[in-house]
Design a protein around this motif. Structure first.
Motif, PDB file in Angstrom:
ATOM      1  N   LEU A   1       0.832  -1.207   0.000  1.00 55.01           N
ATOM      2  CA  LEU A   1       0.000   0.000   0.000  1.00 55.01           C
ATOM      3  C   LEU A   1       0.865   1.254   0.000  1.00 55.01           C
ATOM      4  CD1 LEU A   1      -2.653  -1.123   2.599  1.00 55.01           C
ATOM      5  CD2 LEU A   1      -2.943  -0.909   0.138  1.00 55.01           C
ATOM      6  N   PRO A   2       0.407   2.278  -0.694  1.00 54.70           N
ATOM      7  CA  PRO A   2       1.153   3.544  -0.654  1.00 54.70           C
ATOM      8  C   PRO A   2       0.935   4.244   0.689  1.00 54.70           C
ATOM      9  CG  PRO A   2      -0.838   3.795  -1.948  1.00 54.70           C
ATOM     10  CD  PRO A   2      -0.758   2.343  -1.568  1.00 54.70           C
ATOM     11  N   ARG A   3       1.889   5.067   1.078  1.00 59.12           N
ATOM     12  CA  ARG A   3       1.708   5.889   2.276  1.00 59.12           C
ATOM     13  C   ARG A   3       0.722   6.989   1.936  1.00 59.12           C
ATOM     14  NH1 ARG A   3       6.233   8.579   4.559  1.00 59.12           N
ATOM     15  NH2 ARG A   3       4.875   8.809   6.323  1.00 59.12           N
ATOM     16  N   ILE A   4      -0.165   7.243   2.860  1.00 65.58           N
ATOM     17  CA  ILE A   4      -1.188   8.268   2.635  1.00 65.58           C
ATOM     18  C   ILE A   4      -0.712   9.577   3.238  1.00 65.58           C
ATOM     19  CG2 ILE A   4      -3.542   8.982   3.159  1.00 65.58           C
ATOM     20  CD1 ILE A   4      -4.315   6.050   3.160  1.00 65.58           C
ATOM     21  N   THR A   5      -0.563  10.565   2.377  1.00 66.97           N
ATOM     22  CA  THR A   5      -0.193  11.898   2.842  1.00 66.97           C
ATOM     23  C   THR A   5      -1.114  12.905   2.176  1.00 66.97           C
ATOM     24  OG1 THR A   5       1.386  12.257   1.062  1.00 66.97           O
ATOM     25  CG2 THR A   5       2.246  11.263   3.076  1.00 66.97           C
ATOM     26  N   ALA A   6      -1.354  13.986   2.872  1.00 64.21           N
ATOM     27  CA  ALA A   6      -2.195  15.045   2.309  1.00 64.21           C
ATOM     28  C   ALA A   6      -1.358  16.023   1.491  1.00 64.21           C
ATOM     29  CB  ALA A   6      -2.925  15.786   3.431  1.00 64.21           C
ATOM     30  N   SER A   7      -0.070  16.102   1.794  1.00 59.98           N
ATOM     31  CA  SER A   7       0.761  17.133   1.178  1.00 59.98           C
ATOM     32  C   SER A   7       0.945  16.938  -0.323  1.00 59.98           C
ATOM     33  CB  SER A   7       2.123  17.183   1.870  1.00 59.98           C
ATOM     34  OG  SER A   7       2.761  15.932   1.758  1.00 59.98           O
ATOM     35  N   ARG A   8       0.912  15.697  -0.797  1.00 62.07           N
ATOM     36  CA  ARG A   8       1.124  15.456  -2.230  1.00 62.07           C
ATOM     37  C   ARG A   8      -0.166  15.522  -3.032  1.00 62.07           C
ATOM     38  NH1 ARG A   8       4.250   9.956  -2.626  1.00 62.07           N
ATOM     39  NH2 ARG A   8       2.060   9.438  -2.589  1.00 62.07           N
ATOM     40  N   ARG A   9      -1.288  15.735  -2.399  1.00 60.77           N
ATOM     41  CA  ARG A   9      -2.577  15.726  -3.087  1.00 60.77           C
ATOM     42  C   ARG A   9      -2.822  17.035  -3.800  1.00 60.77           C
ATOM     43  NH1 ARG A   9      -4.796  10.573  -3.254  1.00 60.77           N
ATOM     44  NH2 ARG A   9      -3.699   9.527  -1.594  1.00 60.77           N
ATOM     45  N   ARG A  10      -3.351  16.910  -5.007  1.00 63.04           N
ATOM     46  CA  ARG A  10      -3.768  18.113  -5.716  1.00 63.04           C
ATOM     47  C   ARG A  10      -5.281  18.130  -5.750  1.00 63.04           C
ATOM     48  NH1 ARG A  10      -2.450  16.764 -12.035  1.00 63.04           N
ATOM     49  NH2 ARG A  10      -4.450  17.622 -12.608  1.00 63.04           N
ATOM     50  N   ASP A  11      -5.832  19.320  -5.711  1.00 67.55           N
ATOM     51  CA  ASP A  11      -7.282  19.429  -5.783  1.00 67.55           C
ATOM     52  C   ASP A  11      -7.756  18.843  -7.097  1.00 67.55           C
ATOM     53  OD1 ASP A  11      -7.425  20.623  -3.347  1.00 67.55           O
ATOM     54  OD2 ASP A  11      -7.660  22.661  -4.101  1.00 67.55           O
ATOM     55  N   GLY A  12      -8.917  18.242  -7.056  1.00 67.33           N
ATOM     56  CA  GLY A  12      -9.488  17.701  -8.275  1.00 67.33           C
ATOM     57  C   GLY A  12     -10.055  16.318  -8.081  1.00 67.33           C
ATOM     58  N   VAL A  13     -10.681  15.850  -9.152  1.00 67.72           N
ATOM     59  CA  VAL A  13     -11.422  14.592  -9.154  1.00 67.72           C
ATOM     60  C   VAL A  13     -10.936  13.746 -10.320  1.00 67.72           C
ATOM     61  CG1 VAL A  13     -13.725  13.590  -9.305  1.00 67.72           C
ATOM     62  CG2 VAL A  13     -13.438  15.830  -8.260  1.00 67.72           C
ATOM     63  N   ILE A  14     -10.791  12.443 -10.070  1.00 70.05           N
ATOM     64  CA  ILE A  14     -10.352  11.547 -11.126  1.00 70.05           C
ATOM     65  C   ILE A  14     -11.334  10.389 -11.278  1.00 70.05           C
ATOM     66  CG2 ILE A  14      -8.872  10.234  -9.552  1.00 70.05           C
ATOM     67  CD1 ILE A  14      -7.019   9.757 -11.984  1.00 70.05           C
ATOM     68  N   PHE A  15     -11.507   9.964 -12.522  1.00 73.64           N
ATOM     69  CA  PHE A  15     -12.194   8.716 -12.844  1.00 73.64           C
ATOM     70  C   PHE A  15     -11.608   8.167 -14.136  1.00 73.64           C
ATOM     71  CE2 PHE A  15     -15.114   6.224 -15.358  1.00 73.64           C
ATOM     72  CZ  PHE A  15     -15.411   5.205 -14.466  1.00 73.64           C
ATOM     73  N   ALA A  16     -11.301   6.882 -14.129  1.00 73.82           N
ATOM     74  CA  ALA A  16     -10.910   6.191 -15.358  1.00 73.82           C
ATOM     75  C   ALA A  16     -11.632   4.851 -15.375  1.00 73.82           C
ATOM     76  CB  ALA A  16      -9.401   5.980 -15.415  1.00 73.82           C
ATOM     77  N   GLY A  17     -12.182   4.511 -16.501  1.00 72.08           N
ATOM     78  CA  GLY A  17     -12.899   3.250 -16.651  1.00 72.08           C
ATOM     79  C   GLY A  17     -13.796   3.308 -17.870  1.00 72.08           C
ATOM     80  N   THR A  18     -14.616   2.303 -18.007  1.00 71.17           N
ATOM     81  CA  THR A  18     -15.519   2.231 -19.156  1.00 71.17           C
ATOM     82  C   THR A  18     -16.569   3.328 -19.041  1.00 71.17           C
ATOM     83  OG1 THR A  18     -15.191  -0.149 -19.278  1.00 71.17           O
ATOM     84  CG2 THR A  18     -17.125   0.747 -20.416  1.00 71.17           C
ATOM     85  N   LEU A  19     -16.630   4.172 -20.047  1.00 73.41           N
ATOM     86  CA  LEU A  19     -17.629   5.243 -20.065  1.00 73.41           C
ATOM     87  C   LEU A  19     -18.785   4.919 -21.000  1.00 73.41           C
ATOM     88  CD1 LEU A  19     -15.268   8.322 -20.117  1.00 73.41           C
ATOM     89  CD2 LEU A  19     -16.759   7.606 -18.248  1.00 73.41           C
ATOM     90  N   HIS A  20     -18.502   4.211 -22.064  1.00 75.86           N
ATOM     91  CA  HIS A  20     -19.523   3.909 -23.068  1.00 75.86           C
ATOM     92  C   HIS A  20     -19.537   2.411 -23.305  1.00 75.86           C
ATOM     93  CE1 HIS A  20     -19.371   8.183 -23.813  1.00 75.86           C
ATOM     94  NE2 HIS A  20     -18.086   8.078 -24.038  1.00 75.86           N
TER      95      HIS A  20
END
Length: 194
Positions: free
Chosen positions: A20-39
């Motif tokens: 598992l990756p280490r969870i830190t808030a400092s490396r986070r950028r604002d925004g939302v991600i999604f990748a997967g089947t859209l159609h």
């Protein structure tokens, strides 16, 4: 007296093959991600793939500022899961998809876009302490909701800390399957106690 046990899906992604990756808030950028089947083309008598939610996300937010919506997967997806503040978790073929587990394992705050879904470990964790649920009729206001959450850094830190605490419950540690906590061990214990 039968009890239904909901187990987290196994994430086979290379993102977690070395742990598992280490969870830190400092490396986070604002925004939302999604990748997967859209159609997805479905037969005439079948219901629409993802109940139309992924298609709506594509139409409303594909080019929206602060959203990264990708059809399919891409090189760099694992890194983006660890960089973005929020991960969209819409249904896929079924009411659930592995996006929720991918988000938790990456330390990304899940935004669940399905309603009345029974989740793993609901009796153990309060999901409202580490994930947002957006009702289907509010998806069109998602940008405004995300902007509000991003403007509350204390809330995001609390969510991320809770994710750090519960993360291992969603991880199938194949090298150490009987160590507590991890998904395999916790699933076996729940079956044993039921």
């Amino acid at each position: 007296n039968k009890q239904t046990i909901v187990i987290p899906p196994f994430s086979h992604m290379k993102c977690f093959s070395k742990g598992l990756p280490r969870i830190t808030a400092s490396r986070r950028r604002d925004g939302v991600i999604f990748a997967g089947t859209l159609h997805r083309i479905v037969a005439k008598n079948q219901r629409m793939y993802s109940r139309g939610i992924r298609q709506l996300l594509y139409r409303k937010f594909f080019n929206a500022n602060g959203f990264k919506i990708i059809n399919g997967f891409y090189d760099g997806y694992c890194e983006d899961l660890q960089r973005f503040q929020f991960c969209l978790c819409p249904p896929g073929r079924w009411e659930w998809s592995p996006r929720f587990v991918e988000a938790v394992l990456s330390g990304c705050i899940p935004i669940v876009l399905t309603h009345n879904l029974t989740m793993p470990f609901e009796t153990d964790f309060k999901y409202k302490h580490f994930a947002f649920e957006v009702e289907l009729n509010k998806i069109k206001h998602l940008k405004k909701l995300v902007d509000g959450w991003q403007n509350n850094p204390q809330l995001l830190l609390k969510f991320r800390e809770k994710i750090r605490i519960i993360q291992r419950y969603f991880y199938y540690d194949l090298m150490h399957p009987y160590t507590y906590p991890n998904a395999f061990y916790t699933d076996i214990e729940r079956v044993r106690k039921s």
